[in-house]
Design a protein around this motif. Structure first.
Motif, mmCIF file in Angstrom:
data_model
loop_
_atom_site.group_PDB
_atom_site.id
_atom_site.type_symbol
_atom_site.label_atom_id
_atom_site.label_comp_id
_atom_site.label_asym_id
_atom_site.label_seq_id
_atom_site.Cartn_x
_atom_site.Cartn_y
_atom_site.Cartn_z
ATOM 1 N N ASP A 30 -33.681 -2.793 21.185
ATOM 2 C CA ASP A 30 -33.034 -2.422 19.923
ATOM 3 C C ASP A 30 -33.807 -1.347 19.167
ATOM 4 O O ASP A 30 -33.306 -0.798 18.195
ATOM 5 C CB ASP A 30 -32.830 -3.655 19.033
ATOM 6 N N LYS A 31 -35.017 -1.037 19.639
ATOM 7 C CA LYS A 31 -35.788 0.032 18.999
ATOM 8 C C LYS A 31 -36.390 0.910 20.079
ATOM 9 O O LYS A 31 -37.190 0.444 20.892
ATOM 10 C CB LYS A 31 -36.884 -0.536 18.092
ATOM 11 N N ALA A 32 -35.987 2.147 20.109
ATOM 12 C CA ALA A 32 -36.436 3.060 21.150
ATOM 13 C C ALA A 32 -37.954 3.176 21.163
ATOM 14 O O ALA A 32 -38.610 3.216 20.123
ATOM 15 C CB ALA A 32 -35.810 4.439 20.933
ATOM 16 N N GLY A 33 -38.499 3.227 22.379
ATOM 17 C CA GLY A 33 -39.929 3.402 22.523
ATOM 18 C C GLY A 33 -40.759 2.155 22.346
ATOM 19 O O GLY A 33 -41.991 2.232 22.343
ATOM 20 N N HIS A 34 -40.109 1.012 22.207
ATOM 21 C CA HIS A 34 -40.858 -0.224 21.979
ATOM 22 C C HIS A 34 -40.863 -1.163 23.177
ATOM 23 O O HIS A 34 -41.384 -2.268 23.091
ATOM 24 C CB HIS A 34 -40.292 -0.964 20.764
ATOM 25 N N ARG A 50 -43.996 -3.847 22.347
ATOM 26 C CA ARG A 50 -44.977 -3.477 21.328
ATOM 27 C C ARG A 50 -44.249 -3.389 19.999
ATOM 28 O O ARG A 50 -43.125 -2.890 19.924
ATOM 29 C CB ARG A 50 -45.597 -2.113 21.676
ATOM 30 N N LEU A 51 -44.870 -3.871 18.962
ATOM 31 C CA LEU A 51 -44.187 -3.900 17.676
ATOM 32 C C LEU A 51 -45.024 -3.279 16.575
ATOM 33 O O LEU A 51 -46.237 -3.187 16.675
ATOM 34 C CB LEU A 51 -43.829 -5.341 17.277
ATOM 35 N N LEU A 129 -40.103 -10.003 19.633
ATOM 36 C CA LEU A 129 -41.474 -10.061 19.156
ATOM 37 C C LEU A 129 -41.481 -9.557 17.722
ATOM 38 O O LEU A 129 -40.983 -8.463 17.442
ATOM 39 C CB LEU A 129 -42.377 -9.183 20.027
ATOM 40 N N SER A 130 -42.004 -10.361 16.811
ATOM 41 C CA SER A 130 -41.912 -9.990 15.400
ATOM 42 C C SER A 130 -43.156 -10.428 14.638
ATOM 43 O O SER A 130 -43.966 -11.224 15.116
ATOM 44 C CB SER A 130 -40.666 -10.620 14.761
ATOM 45 N N ASN A 131 -43.269 -9.876 13.424
ATOM 46 C CA ASN A 131 -44.332 -10.251 12.502
ATOM 47 C C ASN A 131 -43.793 -10.004 11.098
ATOM 48 O O ASN A 131 -43.194 -8.944 10.848
ATOM 49 C CB ASN A 131 -45.593 -9.416 12.740
ATOM 50 N N ILE A 140 -47.145 -7.708 23.835
ATOM 51 C CA ILE A 140 -46.969 -8.843 24.735
ATOM 52 C C ILE A 140 -46.363 -8.351 26.037
ATOM 53 O O ILE A 140 -45.594 -7.373 26.046
ATOM 54 C CB ILE A 140 -46.072 -9.933 24.089
ATOM 55 N N LEU A 141 -46.738 -8.989 27.144
ATOM 56 C CA LEU A 141 -46.150 -8.712 28.451
ATOM 57 C C LEU A 141 -45.254 -9.874 28.848
ATOM 58 O O LEU A 141 -45.587 -11.041 28.597
ATOM 59 C CB LEU A 141 -47.234 -8.533 29.513
ATOM 60 N N LEU A 142 -44.123 -9.558 29.490
ATOM 61 C CA LEU A 142 -43.187 -10.573 29.987
ATOM 62 C C LEU A 142 -42.992 -10.378 31.483
ATOM 63 O O LEU A 142 -42.952 -9.241 31.973
ATOM 64 C CB LEU A 142 -41.825 -10.453 29.283
#
Length: 249
Positions: A30-34, A50-51, A129-131, A140-142
């Protein structure tokens, strides 16, 4: 280890890994480059999130009819306090992990998650992944998303071979011997000469055999199991065969 400790059998039905760039392309972000596909030491590949506030990746996944469980692997590479990994099926949250519990602990396996309600369906599976603090940053890796069927591990005869894989589930046959290679273990094959079905040959069987002597197919009292030479009559030739089984058991 889980299967052994829990006393169950696990059948993997679907596996999503990230062994190639193409594997990661099934996911939309939902967010390019993340979201990135990455490789590194001791792994073939992983999906990296990455967030700087929050990011979600989603993929459509076909759930087999007999599936009842899902599990995946994750690794919080770095994170500020407050980082949260959430997993959703459609809009239903099915898993949550907090960064402070896992940061720098290496690869972890989620618990097996109940997927029974989604069996036979095509669903959207999402990882977010959020904060709550937009200034925070985390990674984080999945990897290894597994859809499975978990079944009770039943061993009726106690020979340490579960019934689903045992060629003789009602009688202990630990070496799985199958001399005639018919898929039925030797321990479950009919005991030749055992006319009363008690798995041994004794005088009780002889008392059954004796009245059938001289009888042929179609005669009252003919017992086909006593026709060991297959000539459709029970004769002393059959008795000699039966007696051989009795002596050699």
């Amino acid at each position: 280890d889980f299967a052994i400790n829990a006393g169950v059998k696990i059948k993997i039905l679907t596996a999503k890994t990230f062994d190639s760039v193409e594997d990661s392309l099934a996911f939309t972000v939902d967010k390019a480059g993340h979201a990135f596909w990455v490789t590194g030491e001791n792994m073939f590949g992983a999906l990296k999130l990455r967030l700087n506030s929050d990011v979600a990746v989603t993929t459509a996944i076909d759930i087999p009819e007999n599936a009842n469980s899902m599990r995946f692997s994750f690794d919080f590479l770095s994170s500020d306090d407050g980082g949260v990994l959430e997993v959703f099926v459609e809009d239903l949250r099915i898993f949550v992990a907090y960064s402070e519990d896992y940061t720098a602990k290496g690869w972890q396996n989620s618990e097996w998650i109940d997927f029974s309600p989604f069996a036979g369906l095509t669903v959207n599976l999402s990882f977010r992944l959020s904060n709550p603090d937009d200034a925070k940053d985390g990674t984080i890796l999945l990897d290894d998303i597994l859809i499975a069927q978990i079944m009770p591990s039943i061993d009726t005869d106690g020979d340490n071979i579960i019934d689903d894989e045992d060629n003789c589930p009602t009688t202990a046959n630990p070496d799985q011997a199958d001399s005639d290679e018919d898929g039925i273990g030797d321990a479950c094959e009919a005991v030749l000469g055992d006319l009363d079905g008690d798995n041994d040959i004794d005088t009780d069987d002889y008392q059954i055999f004796r009245p059938t002597l001289g009888k042929c197919s179609g005669d009252t009292g003919f017992i086909g199991e006593a026709d060991y030479d297959g000539d459709d009559c029970v004769t002393y030739a059959d008795y000699r065969i039966w007696y051989g089984y009795y002596r050699n058991q």
